[in-house]
Design an enzyme around this catalytic site. Structure first.
Site, short mmCIF file in Angstrom:
data_model
loop_
_atom_site.label_atom_id
_atom_site.label_comp_id
_atom_site.label_asym_id
_atom_site.label_seq_id
_atom_site.Cartn_x
_atom_site.Cartn_y
_atom_site.Cartn_z
N HIS A 23 90.11 -50.77 32.28
CA HIS A 23 90.69 -50.17 31.06
C HIS A 23 92.22 -50.14 31.18
O HIS A 23 92.94 -50.45 30.23
CB HIS A 23 90.23 -48.72 30.90
CG HIS A 23 88.76 -48.52 30.65
ND1 HIS A 23 87.99 -47.71 31.44
CD2 HIS A 23 87.95 -49.00 29.68
CE1 HIS A 23 86.75 -47.69 30.97
NE2 HIS A 23 86.69 -48.47 29.91
N LYS B 162 75.89 -37.90 23.50
CA LYS B 162 75.89 -38.74 24.70
C LYS B 162 76.16 -37.89 25.94
O LYS B 162 77.17 -37.16 25.98
CB LYS B 162 76.98 -39.82 24.54
CG LYS B 162 76.94 -40.87 25.63
CD LYS B 162 77.86 -42.04 25.30
CE LYS B 162 78.03 -42.97 26.47
NZ LYS B 162 78.96 -44.07 26.19
N ARG C 146 84.13 -58.09 28.11
CA ARG C 146 83.99 -58.58 29.48
C ARG C 146 83.13 -59.83 29.60
O ARG C 146 83.43 -60.75 30.32
CB ARG C 146 83.37 -57.49 30.37
CG ARG C 146 84.31 -56.38 30.70
CD ARG C 146 83.56 -55.23 31.27
NE ARG C 146 82.55 -54.78 30.32
CZ ARG C 146 81.91 -53.63 30.38
NH1 ARG C 146 82.14 -52.81 31.38
NH2 ARG C 146 81.03 -53.28 29.47
N SER D 114 82.45 -48.26 33.70
CA SER D 114 82.40 -46.85 34.10
C SER D 114 81.04 -46.54 34.72
O SER D 114 80.95 -45.78 35.69
CB SER D 114 82.63 -45.95 32.89
OG SER D 114 83.88 -46.21 32.31
O1 PNS Z 1 83.46 -46.89 25.80
P1 PNS Z 1 82.42 -47.10 24.75
O2 PNS Z 1 81.29 -46.10 24.96
O3 PNS Z 1 81.95 -48.51 24.69
O4 PNS Z 1 83.12 -46.76 23.35
C1 PNS Z 1 82.37 -46.81 22.16
C2 PNS Z 1 83.19 -46.25 20.98
C3 PNS Z 1 83.65 -44.84 21.27
C4 PNS Z 1 84.39 -47.13 20.74
C5 PNS Z 1 82.28 -46.29 19.73
O5 PNS Z 1 81.05 -45.71 20.03
C6 PNS Z 1 82.88 -45.57 18.51
O6 PNS Z 1 83.90 -45.96 18.00
N1 PNS Z 1 82.20 -44.51 18.06
C7 PNS Z 1 82.64 -43.70 16.94
C8 PNS Z 1 81.67 -43.81 15.78
C9 PNS Z 1 81.97 -45.08 15.04
O7 PNS Z 1 82.96 -45.18 14.35
N2 PNS Z 1 81.16 -46.12 15.26
C10 PNS Z 1 81.50 -47.44 14.81
C11 PNS Z 1 80.79 -47.81 13.58
S1 PNS Z 1 79.45 -48.79 14.09
#
Ligand code: PNS
Length: 172
Positions: free
Chosen positions: A26, A50, A99, A137
């Protein structure tokens, strides 16, 4: 959008994620992103559904400590939709790391939905350095929970927090 351009906010990028915890992968993306954006907002999702190892407050704390000497990096938590958070911050670009092929499908779907929700949003994918392509992570937590060294994978402060967390949980 014209307003964003006038205010300079159009040049802000959001780098969203769970960051549970942040890894060197990151950090690599953020540091490379700064070359293109004067401001990157690292945005931690508040997601009560989560289960995470670190609380949102702990993750914000970790991130703020890591980037305390980098004024180009801001750290925030957000609720709800990323597309709305980006709008509220006047940011038009969302950065995501990609990735491997296995990341692609979910990222593709999320990118298209975010674009649908906020058509002025661009989703920018960055490849990690080859040495970080295996890093996540989850794998860091897996290794740390079993007493393995994660010193090469996360900042020293994160390695220490992981050790402390798993010691308290009685798992390593
Ligand atoms: O590190 P991650 O868990 O891959 O991050 C995922 C994240 C936080 C980017 C994603 O889950 C997110 O943006 N969630 C907020 C809700 C949302 O807007 N979802 C996208 C529409 S599908």
């Amino acid at each position: 959008m014209a307003e964003h351009r006038r205010s300079g906010h159009a040049k802000r990028a959001i780098y969203p994620g769970s960051f549970d915890p942040i890894t060197n992968g990151h950090i690599d993306i953020i540091n490379r992103g700064i070359a293109f954006f004067p401001k990157i907002i690292v945005a931690v999702l508040r997601n009560p559904r989560k289960a995470t190892l670190f609380t949102v407050e702990e993750r914000l704390d970790i991130l703020r400590e890591i980037f305390r000497k980098q004024p180009a990096v801001a750290v925030h938590a957000f609720d709800g939709l990323l597309a709305d958070f980006a709008k509220s911050q006047g940011a038009r670009v969302v950065i995501r790391g990609l990735r491997a092929v296995s990341d692609f499908e979910a990222e593709f779907q999320m990118a298209l939905m975010n674009h649908e929700l906020n058509p002025s949003l661009e989703i920018l994918f960055m490849m990690p350095r080859a040495r970080y392509t295996f890093l996540s992570s989850s794998i860091v937590k897996e290794v740390a929970s079993r007493g393995g060294s994660v010193r090469a994978l996360v900042p020293a402060s994160v390695a220490a927090r992981l050790r402390e967390k798993f010691r308290r949980l009685g798992r390593s």
